[in-house]
Design a protein around this motif. Structure first.
Motif, PDB file in Angstrom:
ATOM      1  N   MET A   1      39.684  37.757  42.403  1.00 24.18           N
ATOM      2  CA  MET A   1      39.981  38.297  41.081  1.00 24.18           C
ATOM      3  C   MET A   1      38.752  38.152  40.178  1.00 24.18           C
ATOM      4  SD  MET A   1      43.092  37.254  38.519  1.00 24.18           S
ATOM      5  CE  MET A   1      43.197  37.937  36.877  1.00 24.18           C
ATOM      6  N   PRO A   2      38.387  39.202  39.443  1.00 26.81           N
ATOM      7  CA  PRO A   2      37.210  39.135  38.574  1.00 26.81           C
ATOM      8  C   PRO A   2      37.335  38.030  37.540  1.00 26.81           C
ATOM      9  CG  PRO A   2      37.988  41.393  38.788  1.00 26.81           C
ATOM     10  CD  PRO A   2      39.040  40.522  39.402  1.00 26.81           C
ATOM     11  N   LYS A   3      36.219  37.407  37.186  1.00 26.60           N
ATOM     12  CA  LYS A   3      36.215  36.386  36.138  1.00 26.60           C
ATOM     13  C   LYS A   3      36.264  37.083  34.780  1.00 26.60           C
ATOM     14  CE  LYS A   3      33.723  32.350  34.430  1.00 26.60           C
ATOM     15  NZ  LYS A   3      32.526  31.479  34.592  1.00 26.60           N
ATOM     16  N   LEU A   4      37.265  36.740  33.983  1.00 26.39           N
ATOM     17  CA  LEU A   4      37.476  37.410  32.706  1.00 26.39           C
ATOM     18  C   LEU A   4      37.611  36.399  31.583  1.00 26.39           C
ATOM     19  CD1 LEU A   4      40.119  39.969  33.979  1.00 26.39           C
ATOM     20  CD2 LEU A   4      37.860  40.587  33.074  1.00 26.39           C
ATOM     21  N   PRO A   5      37.263  36.789  30.361  1.00 24.87           N
ATOM     22  CA  PRO A   5      37.450  35.891  29.217  1.00 24.87           C
ATOM     23  C   PRO A   5      38.940  35.682  28.956  1.00 24.87           C
ATOM     24  CG  PRO A   5      36.843  38.082  28.472  1.00 24.87           C
ATOM     25  CD  PRO A   5      36.685  38.087  29.963  1.00 24.87           C
ATOM     26  N   THR A   6      39.269  34.574  28.313  1.00 25.14           N
ATOM     27  CA  THR A   6      40.672  34.274  28.035  1.00 25.14           C
ATOM     28  C   THR A   6      40.966  34.146  26.537  1.00 25.14           C
ATOM     29  OG1 THR A   6      40.231  31.896  28.303  1.00 25.14           O
ATOM     30  CG2 THR A   6      40.991  33.114  30.245  1.00 25.14           C
ATOM     31  N   GLU A  48      33.959  48.969  41.839  1.00 19.86           N
ATOM     32  CA  GLU A  48      34.544  47.742  42.383  1.00 19.86           C
ATOM     33  C   GLU A  48      35.918  47.475  41.781  1.00 19.86           C
ATOM     34  OE1 GLU A  48      31.430  44.409  43.331  1.00 19.86           O
ATOM     35  OE2 GLU A  48      30.730  45.488  41.544  1.00 19.86           O
ATOM     36  N   ILE A  49      36.076  47.777  40.501  1.00 21.72           N
ATOM     37  CA  ILE A  49      37.370  47.599  39.843  1.00 21.72           C
ATOM     38  C   ILE A  49      38.395  48.540  40.458  1.00 21.72           C
ATOM     39  CG2 ILE A  49      38.643  47.752  37.662  1.00 21.72           C
ATOM     40  CD1 ILE A  49      36.655  45.436  37.792  1.00 21.72           C
ATOM     41  N   LEU A  50      37.998  49.786  40.713  1.00 21.88           N
ATOM     42  CA  LEU A  50      38.910  50.772  41.298  1.00 21.88           C
ATOM     43  C   LEU A  50      39.329  50.395  42.715  1.00 21.88           C
ATOM     44  CD1 LEU A  50      37.240  54.083  40.041  1.00 21.88           C
ATOM     45  CD2 LEU A  50      39.479  53.180  39.371  1.00 21.88           C
ATOM     46  N   ALA A  51      38.509  49.593  43.377  1.00 23.64           N
ATOM     47  CA  ALA A  51      38.820  49.181  44.751  1.00 23.64           C
ATOM     48  C   ALA A  51      39.781  47.998  44.803  1.00 23.64           C
ATOM     49  CB  ALA A  51      37.525  48.820  45.484  1.00 23.64           C
ATOM     50  N   LEU A  52      40.076  47.400  43.653  1.00 23.15           N
ATOM     51  CA  LEU A  52      40.970  46.242  43.615  1.00 23.15           C
ATOM     52  C   LEU A  52      42.416  46.669  43.898  1.00 23.15           C
ATOM     53  CD1 LEU A  52      39.702  44.420  40.376  1.00 23.15           C
ATOM     54  CD2 LEU A  52      39.351  43.676  42.745  1.00 23.15           C
ATOM     55  N   PRO A  53      43.215  45.812  44.525  1.00 25.90           N
ATOM     56  CA  PRO A  53      44.638  46.108  44.706  1.00 25.90           C
ATOM     57  C   PRO A  53      45.309  46.230  43.332  1.00 25.90           C
ATOM     58  CG  PRO A  53      43.952  44.259  46.082  1.00 25.90           C
ATOM     59  CD  PRO A  53      42.819  44.540  45.156  1.00 25.90           C
ATOM     60  N   LEU A  54      46.334  47.040  43.242  1.00 30.68           N
ATOM     61  CA  LEU A  54      47.026  47.229  41.968  1.00 30.68           C
ATOM     62  C   LEU A  54      47.554  45.915  41.411  1.00 30.68           C
ATOM     63  CD1 LEU A  54      49.042  50.552  42.474  1.00 30.68           C
ATOM     64  CD2 LEU A  54      47.117  50.135  40.909  1.00 30.68           C
ATOM     65  N   LYS A  55      48.002  45.033  42.280  1.00 34.60           N
ATOM     66  CA  LYS A  55      48.509  43.736  41.832  1.00 34.60           C
ATOM     67  C   LYS A  55      47.416  42.952  41.103  1.00 34.60           C
ATOM     68  CE  LYS A  55      50.569  39.419  43.468  1.00 34.60           C
ATOM     69  NZ  LYS A  55      51.021  38.628  44.650  1.00 34.60           N
ATOM     70  N   THR A  56      46.220  42.974  41.666  1.00 34.98           N
ATOM     71  CA  THR A  56      45.096  42.267  41.044  1.00 34.98           C
ATOM     72  C   THR A  56      44.734  42.907  39.713  1.00 34.98           C
ATOM     73  OG1 THR A  56      44.216  41.679  43.225  1.00 34.98           O
ATOM     74  CG2 THR A  56      42.705  41.515  41.352  1.00 34.98           C
ATOM     75  N   LEU A  57      44.774  44.231  39.669  1.00 36.91           N
ATOM     76  CA  LEU A  57      44.472  44.953  38.435  1.00 36.91           C
ATOM     77  C   LEU A  57      45.459  44.562  37.333  1.00 36.91           C
ATOM     78  CD1 LEU A  57      42.599  47.079  37.201  1.00 36.91           C
ATOM     79  CD2 LEU A  57      44.232  48.818  37.904  1.00 36.91           C
ATOM     80  N   ASP A  62      46.891  41.364  32.441  1.00 40.18           N
ATOM     81  CA  ASP A  62      47.712  40.313  31.853  1.00 40.18           C
ATOM     82  C   ASP A  62      46.839  39.207  31.269  1.00 40.18           C
ATOM     83  OD1 ASP A  62      50.465  39.209  31.494  1.00 40.18           O
ATOM     84  OD2 ASP A  62      49.623  37.586  32.709  1.00 40.18           O
ATOM     85  N   LYS A  63      45.722  38.943  31.930  1.00 37.70           N
ATOM     86  CA  LYS A  63      44.828  37.865  31.495  1.00 37.70           C
ATOM     87  C   LYS A  63      44.137  38.188  30.178  1.00 37.70           C
ATOM     88  CE  LYS A  63      41.349  34.690  33.330  1.00 37.70           C
ATOM     89  NZ  LYS A  63      40.495  34.343  34.502  1.00 37.70           N
ATOM     90  N   ILE A  64      43.927  39.474  29.905  1.00 41.30           N
ATOM     91  CA  ILE A  64      43.205  39.845  28.677  1.00 41.30           C
ATOM     92  C   ILE A  64      44.142  40.366  27.590  1.00 41.30           C
ATOM     93  CG2 ILE A  64      41.029  40.276  29.870  1.00 41.30           C
ATOM     94  CD1 ILE A  64      41.646  43.261  29.802  1.00 41.30           C
ATOM     95  N   LYS A  65      45.407  39.983  27.654  1.00 34.93           N
ATOM     96  CA  LYS A  65      46.358  40.399  26.628  1.00 34.93           C
ATOM     97  C   LYS A  65      45.997  39.868  25.244  1.00 34.93           C
ATOM     98  CE  LYS A  65      50.660  41.417  29.064  1.00 34.93           C
ATOM     99  NZ  LYS A  65      52.069  40.994  29.293  1.00 34.93           N
TER     100      LYS A  65
END
Length: 210
Positions: A1-6, A48-57, A62-65
């Motif tokens: 899963m990509p590293k994202l800000p929280t 790379e984002i488009l290649a991610l499974p939908l669940k991961t997307l 959800d993480k950047i809500k």
């Protein structure tokens, strides 16, 4: 899963401007905007984002809500000694427009007027109303020649958790000025600063579906 800000503490002015550009891009549908936002925040390419499974997307979204809640950033308190530090550099905030020098006022008006997109010059506005501190204690006299370097530094490194409350507080406080300045400033500076706030909140409402 990509590293994202929280949280907004991890979103710089530069990143916010990129985020705003994506939200306002009428050529993108909602899914396209989701992909571009995740790419911007993670540093991972669109392919790379488009290649991610939908669940991961969906987990990424959800993480950047927190992006929906800019208005929940802790507001500033009234203080004449409000300071903050970014990458070892200390600054003090000029919270009231009536405390600005003539040079600061002219520069502030210039940056508020020169761009149709009011948020595009946030870093320049902030570079006028924050004063660098020598040794973290002594305010350095404003010099327009240093403004561009300071603006570039803030653009790259200042988080929205610091920038947004300053803009809101400055705007609100500047509505209570001396009679000599109030008419002009209230119809020009305060109007434009309110426009910046409004546009920021509009961006948040657009992202409510994230």
């Amino acid at each position: 899963m990509p590293k994202l800000p929280t949280s907004w503490k991890e979103i710089s002015l530069k990143t916010y401007c990129g985020f705003e550009k994506i939200i306002n891009d009428k050529s993108l549908d909602n899914h396209g905007k989701d992909v571009e936002i995740i790419s911007l925040l993670s540093g991972i390419s669109r392919s790379e984002i488009l290649a991610l499974p939908l669940k991961t997307l969906h987990e990424c979204l959800d993480k950047i809500k927190f992006l929906n809640y800019l208005d929940l950033i802790r507001p500033l308190k009234n203080s004449k000694h409000l300071r903050f530090c970014i990458k070892g550099r200390w600054f003090k905030i000029k919270l009231n427009a009536s405390d600005l020098t003539g040079g600061q006022y002219i520069d502030l008006m210039t940056f508020l007027k020169e761009n149709e997109n009011p948020t595009a010059n946030i870093h320049n506005v902030l570079a006028v109303i924050v004063a660098p501190l020598k040794w973290g204690l002594i305010p350095i006299k404003y010099d327009g020649k240093d403004q561009s370097e300071r603006a570039a530094f803030l653009y790259e490194n200042m988080s929205m958790s610091i920038a947004y409350p300053i803009l809101v507080f400055f705007c609100n406080l500047s509505q209570h000025l001396t009679a000599a300045m109030q008419d002009y400033l209230k119809t020009e500076t305060t109007k434009k600063m309110n426009q910046i706030q409004t546009e920021m909140m509009d961006i948040m409402s657009v992202t409510a579906g994230l």
